[in-house]
Design a protein around this motif. Structure first.
Motif, PDB file in Angstrom:
ATOM      1  N   MET A 171       0.842  -1.173   0.000  1.00 51.66           N
ATOM      2  CA  MET A 171       0.000   0.000   0.000  1.00 51.66           C
ATOM      3  C   MET A 171       0.891   1.241   0.000  1.00 51.66           C
ATOM      4  N   ARG A 172       0.588   2.198  -0.833  1.00 53.52           N
ATOM      5  CA  ARG A 172       1.367   3.421  -0.905  1.00 53.52           C
ATOM      6  C   ARG A 172       0.851   4.441   0.087  1.00 53.52           C
ATOM      7  N   SER A 173       1.773   5.243   0.581  1.00 49.27           N
ATOM      8  CA  SER A 173       1.360   6.292   1.507  1.00 49.27           C
ATOM      9  C   SER A 173       0.664   7.406   0.741  1.00 49.27           C
ATOM     10  N   ALA A 174      -0.077   8.217   1.460  1.00 55.35           N
ATOM     11  CA  ALA A 174      -0.796   9.334   0.841  1.00 55.35           C
ATOM     12  C   ALA A 174       0.168  10.292   0.169  1.00 55.35           C
ATOM     13  N   LEU A 175       1.351  10.507   0.762  1.00 54.95           N
ATOM     14  CA  LEU A 175       2.322  11.412   0.164  1.00 54.95           C
ATOM     15  C   LEU A 175       2.832  10.867  -1.163  1.00 54.95           C
ATOM     16  N   SER A 176       3.075   9.550  -1.231  1.00 54.26           N
ATOM     17  CA  SER A 176       3.534   8.937  -2.476  1.00 54.26           C
ATOM     18  C   SER A 176       2.485   9.044  -3.563  1.00 54.26           C
ATOM     19  N   VAL A 177       1.250   8.785  -3.221  1.00 56.17           N
ATOM     20  CA  VAL A 177       0.163   8.867  -4.197  1.00 56.17           C
ATOM     21  C   VAL A 177       0.017  10.294  -4.711  1.00 56.17           C
ATOM     22  N   LEU A 178       0.078  11.267  -3.811  1.00 52.42           N
ATOM     23  CA  LEU A 178      -0.033  12.659  -4.207  1.00 52.42           C
ATOM     24  C   LEU A 178       1.102  13.052  -5.145  1.00 52.42           C
ATOM     25  N   LEU A 179       2.314  12.591  -4.856  1.00 45.75           N
ATOM     26  CA  LEU A 179       3.451  12.881  -5.708  1.00 45.75           C
ATOM     27  C   LEU A 179       3.268  12.257  -7.081  1.00 45.75           C
ATOM     28  N   LEU A 180       2.813  11.011  -7.143  1.00 41.08           N
ATOM     29  CA  LEU A 180       2.597  10.352  -8.426  1.00 41.08           C
ATOM     30  C   LEU A 180       1.547  11.085  -9.258  1.00 41.08           C
ATOM     31  N   VAL A 181       0.488  11.544  -8.629  1.00 46.55           N
ATOM     32  CA  VAL A 181      -0.543  12.302  -9.336  1.00 46.55           C
ATOM     33  C   VAL A 181       0.056  13.592  -9.884  1.00 46.55           C
ATOM     34  N   ALA A 182       0.845  14.287  -9.077  1.00 44.43           N
ATOM     35  CA  ALA A 182       1.463  15.535  -9.516  1.00 44.43           C
ATOM     36  C   ALA A 182       2.423  15.289 -10.675  1.00 44.43           C
ATOM     37  N   LEU A 183       3.192  14.218 -10.608  1.00 42.83           N
ATOM     38  CA  LEU A 183       4.122  13.912 -11.688  1.00 42.83           C
ATOM     39  C   LEU A 183       3.393  13.614 -12.988  1.00 42.83           C
ATOM     40  N   SER A 184       2.362  12.790 -12.942  1.00 39.11           N
ATOM     41  CA  SER A 184       1.662  12.456 -14.176  1.00 39.11           C
ATOM     42  C   SER A 184       0.895  13.646 -14.734  1.00 39.11           C
ATOM     43  N   ALA A 185       0.406  14.514 -13.895  1.00 43.33           N
ATOM     44  CA  ALA A 185      -0.322  15.688 -14.370  1.00 43.33           C
ATOM     45  C   ALA A 185       0.608  16.716 -14.985  1.00 43.33           C
ATOM     46  N   ASN A 186       1.874  16.739 -14.549  1.00 48.37           N
ATOM     47  CA  ASN A 186       2.797  17.768 -15.010  1.00 48.37           C
ATOM     48  C   ASN A 186       3.842  17.271 -16.004  1.00 48.37           C
TER      49      ASN A 186
ATOM     50  N   TRP B  10       5.150  10.797  10.810  1.00 48.93           N
ATOM     51  CA  TRP B  10       4.460   9.612  10.288  1.00 48.93           C
ATOM     52  C   TRP B  10       5.056   9.197   8.942  1.00 48.93           C
ATOM     53  N   ALA B  11       5.241  10.173   8.046  1.00 49.66           N
ATOM     54  CA  ALA B  11       5.786   9.880   6.714  1.00 49.66           C
ATOM     55  C   ALA B  11       7.230   9.386   6.809  1.00 49.66           C
ATOM     56  N   MET B  12       8.031  10.034   7.625  1.00 45.57           N
ATOM     57  CA  MET B  12       9.432   9.629   7.760  1.00 45.57           C
ATOM     58  C   MET B  12       9.546   8.234   8.364  1.00 45.57           C
TER      59      MET B  12
END
Length: 125
Positions: A1-16, A93-95
């Protein structure tokens, strides 16, 4: 399962990502904070050397006796202070889950209140 930060980063990368032939570069700011504990670290000693944009290191201190979510902020290996207690929970939490968070000096001010002298951003890249 990916963390919320990882998912958000992946969305930002694919959108940009505009050109798939080159590596996309996105800096996603997670939070912006004023440095806590200015008086108790080496911030005053290195103040004349600091510049906006300088890279900072974030170091987890899970055994800190004052705060189990403590995240120390360092510049070139020298302790400046901490992420404020009210803002360190999500970063801790993320670290603790292996996320690589980066930080940089975003603003310096010769304010009489030490709590307002150094501001920094935490981001994912």
């Amino acid at each position: 399962m990916r963390s919320a930060l990882s998912v958000l980063l992946l969305v930002a990368l694919s959108a940009n990502a505009q050109d798939l032939s080159r590596q996309p570069s996105v800096r996603l700011v997670v939070q912006s904070s004023a440095l806590a504990g200015y008086r108790y670290g080496e911030a005053a000693a290195v103040w004349p050397l600091l510049q906006p944009g300088d890279a900072l290191e974030l170091v987890r201190e899970p055994d800190n006796p004052h705060d189990a979510n403590a995240v120390r902020v360092q510049w070139r290996g020298r302790k400046l202070g901490y992420v404020p207690r009210a803002q360190n929970g999500a970063l801790a939490w993320a670290m603790d889950r292996g996320e690589t968070l980066r930080a940089r000096v975003s603003r310096l001010s010769e304010h009489p209140n030490p709590r307002k002298r150094i501001e920094f951003e935490v981001y994912l890249e």
